[in-house]
Scaffold this active site. Structure first.
Site, short mmCIF file in Angstrom:
data_model
loop_
_atom_site.label_atom_id
_atom_site.label_comp_id
_atom_site.label_asym_id
_atom_site.label_seq_id
_atom_site.Cartn_x
_atom_site.Cartn_y
_atom_site.Cartn_z
N ALA A 9 -6.30 1.53 -2.15
CA ALA A 9 -6.95 0.28 -1.73
C ALA A 9 -7.07 0.20 -0.21
CB ALA A 9 -6.16 -0.91 -2.27
N GLU A 10 -5.99 0.49 0.51
CA GLU A 10 -6.04 0.38 1.97
C GLU A 10 -6.99 1.42 2.57
OE1 GLU A 10 -3.44 -0.39 5.96
OE2 GLU A 10 -2.54 -0.67 3.99
N THR A 11 -7.03 2.60 1.99
CA THR A 11 -7.95 3.62 2.48
C THR A 11 -9.39 3.16 2.34
OG1 THR A 11 -6.38 5.39 1.95
CG2 THR A 11 -8.70 6.02 2.17
N SER B 153 -10.20 0.11 4.56
CA SER B 153 -10.23 0.50 5.98
C SER B 153 -11.51 1.24 6.33
CB SER B 153 -9.02 1.38 6.31
OG SER B 153 -7.82 0.63 6.23
#
Length: 162
Positions: free
Chosen positions: A74-76, A79
């Site tokens: 999710a963060e990848t 971002s």
């Protein structure tokens, strides 16, 4: 895992970064946590980022997909979307991540799709939906990134993820 892959970026974005001497697809290849976990970004624009990750190798002791692995995916993806929204003059830095895990997955590939909820001058927020191979929602996530100006010394090799 670890192989160079083709990431679909809008051509104008590739051209913008190439003019700065940055190989945009290379920003999302070897050497990053996502690469070690088998994350592959298959489509990327400020409007939609799609990536996959294998369950195998990313499980907790019960054999289920680790919640932290879903958070990395999710963060990848969020971002990358934030970085593409901010453009080449900004760096996206994650400041808030929320994940709700809906169901366990024991095998196969999960797919995450990040779409913008807010795209401002100083922050960007993306919703990321992670699904299993049958299209069932595994995790719902929300990521907010700070968009800060590139400063001398940041270098062209700065990663968007995290």
């Amino acid at each position: 895992m670890g192989e160079q892959q083709y990431v679909k970026f809008p051509q104008e974005v590739v051209d913008e970064y190439a003019a700065l001497g940055v190989d945009l697809p290379a920003l999302f290849s070897a050497g990053h946590l996502g690469t070690r976990m088998g994350v592959e970004i298959v489509e990327a624009s400020a409007d939609r980022v799609v990536g996959t990750m294998p369950v195998e190798g990313n499980t907790q002791p019960y054999g289920l997909l680790h919640g932290g692995a879903s958070a990395v995916l999710a963060e990848t993806l969020g971002s990358v979307g934030s970085m593409l929204h901010g453009g080449s003059s900004k760096i996206a830095v994650g400041v808030d991540l929320n994940c709700t895990h809906h169901r366990g997955v024991r095998s196969g590939l999960v797919t995450g799709v990040a779409t913008p909820l807010h795209r401002g001058r100083s922050t960007a927020t993306y919703e990321i939906v992670i699904s299993d191979e049958d299209g069932r929602r595994v995790c719902s996530a929300r990521l907010t990134c700070l968009l800060r100006d590139v400063r001398p010394g940041d270098g062209a090799h700065v990663s968007a993820a995290g």
